[in-house]
Design an enzyme around this catalytic site. Structure first.
Site, mmCIF file in Angstrom:
data_model
loop_
_atom_site.group_PDB
_atom_site.id
_atom_site.type_symbol
_atom_site.label_atom_id
_atom_site.label_comp_id
_atom_site.label_asym_id
_atom_site.label_seq_id
_atom_site.Cartn_x
_atom_site.Cartn_y
_atom_site.Cartn_z
ATOM 1 N N SER A 146 0.934 -1.327 0.074
ATOM 2 C CA SER A 146 -0.077 -0.110 0.049
ATOM 3 C C SER A 146 0.992 1.066 0.080
ATOM 4 O O SER A 146 1.960 1.129 0.430
ATOM 5 C CB SER A 146 -1.000 -0.022 1.313
ATOM 6 O OG SER A 146 -1.501 1.214 1.633
ATOM 7 N N TYR A 159 -2.963 -0.036 10.342
ATOM 8 C CA TYR A 159 -2.938 -0.216 8.828
ATOM 9 C C TYR A 159 -1.888 -0.103 8.245
ATOM 10 O O TYR A 159 -1.060 -0.850 7.705
ATOM 11 C CB TYR A 159 -4.075 0.270 8.119
ATOM 12 C CG TYR A 159 -4.424 0.085 6.538
ATOM 13 C CD1 TYR A 159 -3.555 0.794 5.500
ATOM 14 C CD2 TYR A 159 -4.766 -1.246 6.139
ATOM 15 C CE1 TYR A 159 -3.880 0.458 4.210
ATOM 16 C CE2 TYR A 159 -5.133 -1.552 4.845
ATOM 17 C CZ TYR A 159 -4.428 -0.547 4.075
ATOM 18 O OH TYR A 159 -4.463 -1.041 2.681
HETATM 19 C C1 GCO Z 1 -7.057 5.170 3.374
HETATM 20 C C2 GCO Z 1 -7.113 4.145 2.196
HETATM 21 C C3 GCO Z 1 -5.749 3.922 1.858
HETATM 22 C C4 GCO Z 1 -5.819 2.765 0.688
HETATM 23 C C5 GCO Z 1 -4.530 2.233 0.093
HETATM 24 C C6 GCO Z 1 -3.618 3.343 -0.371
HETATM 25 O O1 GCO Z 1 -7.490 5.079 4.400
HETATM 26 O O2 GCO Z 1 -6.200 6.153 3.135
HETATM 27 O O3 GCO Z 1 -7.670 3.026 3.022
HETATM 28 O O4 GCO Z 1 -4.892 3.281 3.004
HETATM 29 O O5 GCO Z 1 -6.776 1.587 1.225
HETATM 30 O O6 GCO Z 1 -4.071 1.434 0.939
HETATM 31 O O7 GCO Z 1 -2.703 2.741 -0.770
#
Ligand code: GCO
Length: 255
Positions: A146, A159
Site C-alpha cells: 500500500s 494499517y
Molecule cells: C486510506 C485508504 C488507503 C488505501 C490504500 C492506499 O484510508 O487512506 O484505505 O490506505 O486503502 O492502502 O494505498
C-alpha cells in the site's frame, strides 16, 4: 512476437481475499493472462458469484472458502487446491482491511485484528504454500502492499504499521526463498475505488484532496493493477525479488 514472457497458461494462482475489490481484479487479470485462478474468501455466496463472473467470461476459476488466519483451514484448502487443480505456482497475499480512527483511541483487540489480517495472514498462508514451491524449486509470491507501506495518513495507524511490515516481510521472504528460485515482490496500489475506500470516495473533501495529491489527478481503475500483477507472476520477473512496485498515479513521486 511470441509473448511467452508474460504468458501464464498452465499456471495455478491462489489469490487471497479475491471475491471482490483489488483481489478480484488481480485474479481476473491473471486469469486473462492464462492462469487458472483459485479465488478465496470467507463467505461462500460472495465467492460463488465472483467465480461465476470469471467462468462466465470463459476464464478458469474456482472458489475456496477459508479464513487466512486459521492455519488448519489454510493447510486443508491448500491441499484441496493442489489435488483438485494442481500445484500453486503463484500466491497473491491480497487479503486486507483498514479500520480508521485516532491512533490513541484504538482498542488493543482492534490493533491486533488489523495487524493480523493485513500482515500475519501473509506469513501464515505463505509458509504453507511455499513448501511446495521449495520442493519444485519454482514459485511466485506477490504481497499487496500500500502507499501506507511508505507513508502515514491521519487515522490509519494500525494499517500503516501492518503495511509497512508487509513491505519488510516481502523482503524477508525474498531473501530467504530466492535460493529456491522463488521470487517474492509487492504491489503497492495507490487509491482505487473499492469497498474498502468507498467511504473516502463518497466524501467530497477527501475526493478533491486525493485528486490534487495524485499527479494523474484521478482515482485508479482496478484493471490498471493487472499488468503489474502479470509481470510479477510471470517469467518476465524471474530475476526481480524484494521489490515493491507502486501503481499510484505518481503519488509517491510527488511532495
Ligand atoms: C486510506 C485508504 C488507503 C488505501 C490504500 C492506499 O484510508 O487512506 O484505505 O490506505 O486503502 O492502502 O494505498
Amino acid at each position: 512476437m511470441e509473448n511467452s514472457l508474460f504468458d501464464l497458461k498452465g499456471r495455478v494462482a491462489l489469490i487471497t481475499g479475491s471475491s471482490m475489490g483489488l483481489g478480484f481484479a488481480i485474479a481476473r487479470g491473471l486469469a486473462r493472462a492464462g492462469a487458472t485462478v483459485a479465488l478465496n474468501g470467507r463467505t461462500r455466496e460472495r465467492l460463488a458469484s465472483a467465480v461465476s463472473e470469471l467462468t462466465g467470461q470463459g476464464l478458469a476459476a474456482h472458489g475456496f472458502v477459508f479464513d487466512v488466519l486459521q492455519s488448519k483451514q489454510i493447510e486443508r484448502q491448500v491441499r484441496e487446491i493442489e489435488t483438485s487443480i494442481g500445484p500453486i505456482d503463484i500466491l497473491v497475499n491480497n487479503v486486507g482491511n483498514n479500520l480508521r480512527g485516532p491512533l490513541e483511541d484504538f482498542e488493543e483487540s482492534t490493533w491486533h485484528e488489523v495487524i493480523d489480517i493485513n500482515l500475519t495472514s501473509a506469513w501464515l498462508v505463505s509458509k504453507v504454500v511455499v513448501k511446495g514451491m521449495i520442493s519444485r524449486r519454482s514459485g511466485k509470491i506477490i504481497n499487496t502492499c500500500s502507499l501506507m507501506s511508505e507513508l502515514g495518513r491521519n487515522t490509519t495507524g494500525p494499517y500503516t504499521a501492518a503495511k509497512g511490515g508487509l513491505k519488510m516481510l516481502t523482503r524477508a521472504m525474498a531473501v530467504e526463498w530466492a535460493g529456491h528460485n522463488i521470487q517474492v515482490n509487492g504491489i503497492g496500489p495507490g487509491y482505487f475505488i473499492t469497498e474498502l475506500t468507498q467511504p473516502l470516495a463518497d466524501n467530497p473533501e477527501f475526493d478533491s484532496w486525493l485528486k490534487k495529491r495524485t499527479p494523474a489527478g484521478r482515482w485508479g481503475n482496478v484493471d490498471e493493477l493487472a499488468g503489474t500483477a502479470i509481470f510479477l507472476a510471470s517469467a518476465a520477473s524471474s530475476f526481480v525479488s524484494g521489490q515493491i512496485i507502486y501503481v499510484d498515479g505518481g503519488v509517491l513521486a510527488s511532495l
